[in-house]
Scaffold this motif. Sequence first.
Motif, PDB file in Angstrom:
ATOM      1  N   ALA A 184       0.435  -1.075  -0.177  1.00  0.00           N
ATOM      2  CA  ALA A 184       0.144   0.026   0.234  1.00  0.00           C
ATOM      3  C   ALA A 184       1.068   1.409  -0.271  1.00  0.00           C
ATOM      4  CB  ALA A 184      -0.555  -0.066   1.043  1.00  0.00           C
ATOM      5  N   GLY A 185       2.039   1.069   0.398  1.00  0.00           N
ATOM      6  CA  GLY A 185       2.537   2.530   0.361  1.00  0.00           C
ATOM      7  C   GLY A 185       3.247   2.463  -0.540  1.00  0.00           C
ATOM      8  N   GLY A 186       3.805   1.275  -1.594  1.00  0.00           N
ATOM      9  CA  GLY A 186       4.672   1.737  -3.025  1.00  0.00           C
ATOM     10  C   GLY A 186       3.050   2.138  -3.615  1.00  0.00           C
ATOM     11  N   ALA A 187       2.650   2.350  -3.134  1.00  0.00           N
ATOM     12  CA  ALA A 187       1.461   2.075  -4.644  1.00  0.00           C
ATOM     13  C   ALA A 187       0.814   3.457  -3.683  1.00  0.00           C
ATOM     14  CB  ALA A 187      -0.226   1.702  -4.223  1.00  0.00           C
ATOM     15  N   THR A 188       1.596   4.418  -2.891  1.00  0.00           N
ATOM     16  CA  THR A 188       0.784   5.662  -3.026  1.00  0.00           C
ATOM     17  C   THR A 188       2.309   6.319  -2.753  1.00  0.00           C
ATOM     18  OG1 THR A 188      -0.428   5.014  -0.451  1.00  0.00           O
ATOM     19  CG2 THR A 188       0.069   7.211  -0.615  1.00  0.00           C
ATOM     20  N   THR A 189       3.102   5.774  -2.346  1.00  0.00           N
ATOM     21  CA  THR A 189       4.469   6.910  -2.731  1.00  0.00           C
ATOM     22  C   THR A 189       5.291   6.750  -4.138  1.00  0.00           C
ATOM     23  OG1 THR A 189       5.818   5.248  -1.413  1.00  0.00           O
ATOM     24  CG2 THR A 189       4.462   6.980  -0.192  1.00  0.00           C
ATOM     25  N   ASN A 190       5.371   5.388  -4.417  1.00  0.00           N
ATOM     26  CA  ASN A 190       5.989   4.584  -5.575  1.00  0.00           C
ATOM     27  C   ASN A 190       7.525   5.048  -5.179  1.00  0.00           C
ATOM     28  OD1 ASN A 190       6.018   4.195  -8.308  1.00  0.00           O
ATOM     29  ND2 ASN A 190       7.013   6.185  -9.029  1.00  0.00           N
ATOM     30  N   SER A 191       7.783   4.449  -3.651  1.00  0.00           N
ATOM     31  CA  SER A 191       9.261   4.630  -3.313  1.00  0.00           C
ATOM     32  C   SER A 191       9.607   3.547  -4.064  1.00  0.00           C
ATOM     33  CB  SER A 191       8.688   4.293  -2.160  1.00  0.00           C
ATOM     34  OG  SER A 191      10.596   3.722  -1.307  1.00  0.00           O
ATOM     35  N   LYS A 192      10.703   3.180  -4.796  1.00  0.00           N
ATOM     36  CA  LYS A 192      11.657   2.552  -5.219  1.00  0.00           C
ATOM     37  C   LYS A 192      11.700   1.398  -4.356  1.00  0.00           C
ATOM     38  CE  LYS A 192      15.967   1.333  -7.667  1.00  0.00           C
ATOM     39  NZ  LYS A 192      17.689   1.745  -8.597  1.00  0.00           N
ATOM     40  N   ALA A 193      11.983   1.217  -3.142  1.00  0.00           N
ATOM     41  CA  ALA A 193      12.185   0.429  -2.091  1.00  0.00           C
ATOM     42  C   ALA A 193      11.361   0.096  -1.738  1.00  0.00           C
ATOM     43  CB  ALA A 193      12.566   0.929  -0.421  1.00  0.00           C
ATOM     44  N   LEU A 194       9.774  -0.213  -2.244  1.00  0.00           N
ATOM     45  CA  LEU A 194       9.098  -0.686  -1.827  1.00  0.00           C
ATOM     46  C   LEU A 194       8.090  -1.553  -3.696  1.00  0.00           C
ATOM     47  CD1 LEU A 194       6.679   1.283   0.114  1.00  0.00           C
ATOM     48  CD2 LEU A 194       7.844  -0.626   1.191  1.00  0.00           C
ATOM     49  N   ALA A 195       9.640  -1.290  -4.192  1.00  0.00           N
ATOM     50  CA  ALA A 195       8.515  -2.004  -4.889  1.00  0.00           C
ATOM     51  C   ALA A 195       8.256  -3.624  -4.868  1.00  0.00           C
ATOM     52  CB  ALA A 195       9.872  -1.815  -6.859  1.00  0.00           C
ATOM     53  N   ILE A 196       8.891  -4.389  -4.606  1.00  0.00           N
ATOM     54  CA  ILE A 196       8.756  -5.658  -4.293  1.00  0.00           C
ATOM     55  C   ILE A 196       6.832  -6.415  -3.475  1.00  0.00           C
ATOM     56  CG2 ILE A 196       9.740  -8.609  -4.151  1.00  0.00           C
ATOM     57  CD1 ILE A 196      11.139  -6.259  -6.451  1.00  0.00           C
ATOM     58  N   PRO A 197       7.306  -5.369  -2.553  1.00  0.00           N
ATOM     59  CA  PRO A 197       5.870  -5.751  -2.208  1.00  0.00           C
ATOM     60  C   PRO A 197       4.932  -5.029  -3.623  1.00  0.00           C
ATOM     61  CG  PRO A 197       7.531  -4.635  -0.874  1.00  0.00           C
ATOM     62  CD  PRO A 197       8.449  -4.878  -1.475  1.00  0.00           C
ATOM     63  N   TYR A 198       4.892  -4.243  -4.109  1.00  0.00           N
ATOM     64  CA  TYR A 198       3.844  -3.719  -4.217  1.00  0.00           C
ATOM     65  C   TYR A 198       3.287  -4.056  -5.777  1.00  0.00           C
ATOM     66  CZ  TYR A 198       2.371  -0.417  -8.185  1.00  0.00           C
ATOM     67  OH  TYR A 198       1.090  -0.098  -9.062  1.00  0.00           O
ATOM     68  N   GLN A 199       4.526  -4.164  -6.685  1.00  0.00           N
ATOM     69  CA  GLN A 199       4.447  -5.675  -7.708  1.00  0.00           C
ATOM     70  C   GLN A 199       3.842  -6.621  -7.831  1.00  0.00           C
ATOM     71  OE1 GLN A 199       4.266  -5.564 -11.783  1.00  0.00           O
ATOM     72  NE2 GLN A 199       5.427  -4.408 -10.071  1.00  0.00           N
ATOM     73  N   PHE A 200       3.980  -7.699  -6.374  1.00  0.00           N
ATOM     74  CA  PHE A 200       3.935  -8.710  -6.129  1.00  0.00           C
ATOM     75  C   PHE A 200       1.868  -8.689  -5.545  1.00  0.00           C
ATOM     76  CE2 PHE A 200       2.139 -12.140  -2.127  1.00  0.00           C
ATOM     77  CZ  PHE A 200       2.581 -13.272  -3.064  1.00  0.00           C
ATOM     78  N   ALA A 201       1.459  -6.852  -4.941  1.00  0.00           N
ATOM     79  CA  ALA A 201       0.158  -7.303  -4.804  1.00  0.00           C
ATOM     80  C   ALA A 201      -1.010  -7.022  -5.574  1.00  0.00           C
ATOM     81  CB  ALA A 201       0.097  -6.087  -3.247  1.00  0.00           C
ATOM     82  N   LEU A 202      -0.116  -5.823  -6.922  1.00  0.00           N
ATOM     83  CA  LEU A 202      -0.445  -5.624  -8.041  1.00  0.00           C
ATOM     84  C   LEU A 202      -1.321  -6.886  -8.656  1.00  0.00           C
ATOM     85  CD1 LEU A 202      -1.528  -3.440 -10.407  1.00  0.00           C
ATOM     86  CD2 LEU A 202       1.131  -4.152 -10.991  1.00  0.00           C
ATOM     87  N   THR A 203       0.023  -7.704  -8.669  1.00  0.00           N
ATOM     88  CA  THR A 203      -0.477  -9.135  -9.931  1.00  0.00           C
ATOM     89  C   THR A 203      -1.079  -9.771  -9.072  1.00  0.00           C
ATOM     90  OG1 THR A 203       2.584  -9.162 -10.777  1.00  0.00           O
ATOM     91  CG2 THR A 203       0.725 -10.599 -10.800  1.00  0.00           C
ATOM     92  N   ASN A 204      -1.112 -10.294  -7.588  1.00  0.00           N
ATOM     93  CA  ASN A 204      -2.241 -11.183  -6.967  1.00  0.00           C
ATOM     94  C   ASN A 204      -3.633 -10.791  -7.779  1.00  0.00           C
ATOM     95  OD1 ASN A 204      -0.925 -13.400  -6.334  1.00  0.00           O
ATOM     96  ND2 ASN A 204       0.387 -12.122  -5.832  1.00  0.00           N
ATOM     97  N   VAL A 205      -3.675  -9.472  -6.909  1.00  0.00           N
ATOM     98  CA  VAL A 205      -5.422  -8.188  -6.843  1.00  0.00           C
ATOM     99  C   VAL A 205      -6.553  -8.086  -8.271  1.00  0.00           C
ATOM    100  CG1 VAL A 205      -6.435  -6.216  -5.850  1.00  0.00           C
ATOM    101  CG2 VAL A 205      -4.877  -7.574  -4.617  1.00  0.00           C
ATOM    102  N   ALA A 206      -4.697  -7.901  -9.349  1.00  0.00           N
ATOM    103  CA  ALA A 206      -5.636  -8.104 -10.145  1.00  0.00           C
ATOM    104  C   ALA A 206      -6.109  -8.766 -11.236  1.00  0.00           C
ATOM    105  CB  ALA A 206      -4.517  -7.292 -11.467  1.00  0.00           C
ATOM    106  N   ALA A 207      -5.479 -10.702 -10.605  1.00  0.00           N
ATOM    107  CA  ALA A 207      -5.418 -11.681 -10.843  1.00  0.00           C
ATOM    108  C   ALA A 207      -6.867 -12.398 -10.354  1.00  0.00           C
ATOM    109  CB  ALA A 207      -4.612 -13.050 -11.331  1.00  0.00           C
ATOM    110  N   LEU A 208      -7.333 -11.671  -9.439  1.00  0.00           N
ATOM    111  CA  LEU A 208      -8.407 -11.517  -8.826  1.00  0.00           C
ATOM    112  C   LEU A 208      -9.440 -11.255  -9.593  1.00  0.00           C
ATOM    113  CD1 LEU A 208      -8.116 -12.132  -4.722  1.00  0.00           C
ATOM    114  CD2 LEU A 208      -8.232 -13.948  -6.738  1.00  0.00           C
ATOM    115  N   ARG A 209      -9.456  -9.479  -9.587  1.00  0.00           N
ATOM    116  CA  ARG A 209     -10.372  -9.217 -10.376  1.00  0.00           C
ATOM    117  C   ARG A 209     -10.696  -9.623 -11.944  1.00  0.00           C
ATOM    118  NH1 ARG A 209     -13.907  -5.076 -10.681  1.00  0.00           N
ATOM    119  NH2 ARG A 209     -13.774  -3.965 -12.848  1.00  0.00           N
ATOM    120  N   GLY A 210      -9.279 -10.153 -12.758  1.00  0.00           N
ATOM    121  CA  GLY A 210      -9.270 -11.326 -14.011  1.00  0.00           C
ATOM    122  C   GLY A 210     -10.211 -12.154 -13.528  1.00  0.00           C
TER     123      GLY A 210
END
Length: 391
Positions: free
Chosen positions: A343-369
Motif C-alpha cells: 500500500a505504501g508503494g502504491a501511495t508513494t511510488n517508492s523504489k524501496a517498496l517495488a517488490i511488495p507493490y508488484q506482488f500485490a498488484l499482480t495478485n489483486v489483478a489476477a482476482l479481478r481478471g
Amino acid sequence: MGTTPPHRRISSAVAVGSLAAVAYTHVGYPLAMRFAARRRAGGPPPLSIAPLPTVTVVVPAFNERRFIGQKIADTLAQDYPAELLDVLVVDDGSEDGTADVVRAAAQEFPCVRLVQQETRGGKSSALNRGVREATGEVVVFTDANGSLLPGSLRAVVAPFEDPRTAVVSGTKKPVGSGAHGDGESAYWRLESGLKAAESVFGVVVGADGGIFAVRREAYEPIPPGVYADDYWIPLAALDRGYRVAHAPDACAVEAVSLTKRDDFERRARISAGIWHGSLAKLSLADPRRGWVALAFVSHRCLRTGVVPVLLPVLLGASGRAAARHPGMRALWWAQVACWAAAAGGATTNSKALAIPYQFALTNVAALRGGFRQLSGRQTGLWKRTSRGRWT
C-alpha cells in the motif's frame, strides 16, 4: 494447560497448507525448474540459424499514430538481411490516422505493407489477418508501442533451428521508475529467467506480446473469443505436441503505463485471458503430459488461478490461529507488513517498496481478471493504456 480449540487447529492447518502452496508456486517451482534445466542443458542455446529464414514482422495497431512511424523505422534498423524481411502493419479500425503514417512509410520502403480492417475486430483478429497475409517462413509479432533492441530478430528466430519448435517468446524490458517501474522490471527479470529454464524442456507456457514468433506453417488461427493471444498461441502449440522456446536476447523495450490504474486494468485483462486459456486447455494438466503439465499447472494455473485466492485465506487463517500459536502470530504480522508495504508503494511510488507493490498488484489483478472472466464481463477488444515513449 488448555487444549487448542478445534477451529484454531483447523485454521492452523489451512494456513500451513496455503503457505506451502504460495511458497511452492513463487519459490519452489522456479528453483526446481532452474536446477532441472541446468542438469538437462547440453550447452548454450543456438545463437544463429543458417540459412536465415524469411521473416514477416506483424504489427497489430489500433490508434497508434504516435508510435507507428518510429516502430517501423526501429524494425527496419534491425540487423536482419533486408531481402529476407518485410513489415506488415495490420490497422484494426484506427481513427487517428495510423494508416496514413504507414502508407507514407510504404512509399519509402517497399518492404512495408499495410492491411486495413475497416471494422475493429480486436488484437487476435488482427494477428490472424497478419498471418494470412504474411509471406515469411517465420512470423514475428510485436506491439506498436515498444522498441526492439538490436539483434532481437536474429535472436527470436534462432530456436527455430529445432524443427519441433513452433513458438518462440522474447522478453520485455519495461522502462520506468519507482515502485511502479522498478517493480515491473523485477517481475520481468524473474519471468524471463523462469522461461529460460522452461525453454530447455520446450514447455514455455506463455509468450510476451512485445515480441514473439511463430513458425507460419505451424500456426493455428486464434478462435473467436480469445483475447490473450500471447498465452493462447503457446498453449495451442503445446497442445499439438510442438515445443515452445524462449529467446532472452530478443527484447522489446516498452514504457510502463503512465498511471497505476491503467497498469492495474491491463494486468486484470491479461489475467482474465490467462483464466480463459487455462480453463480451455485444462487437458494440458494431464500428468501424462510430463514437463508440459508441470509447467502449465505450476507456472500458470497455480500462479494466476489458485495463489491469488489463497492469499486472503492465508491472512485470515493465520489471524484466527495467532492467539494460541506464536508461529502463526509471526506469520500474520509478516503478511500485514507486506500488504502495508504494498500500500505504501502504491501511495508513494517508492523504489524501496517495488517488490511488495508488484506482488500485490499482480495478485489483486489476477482476482479481478478471474472475476471478469467467470462473470463474462471481459471483452475481446483491447483497450489502449496511456504510456510514455520508450526513449
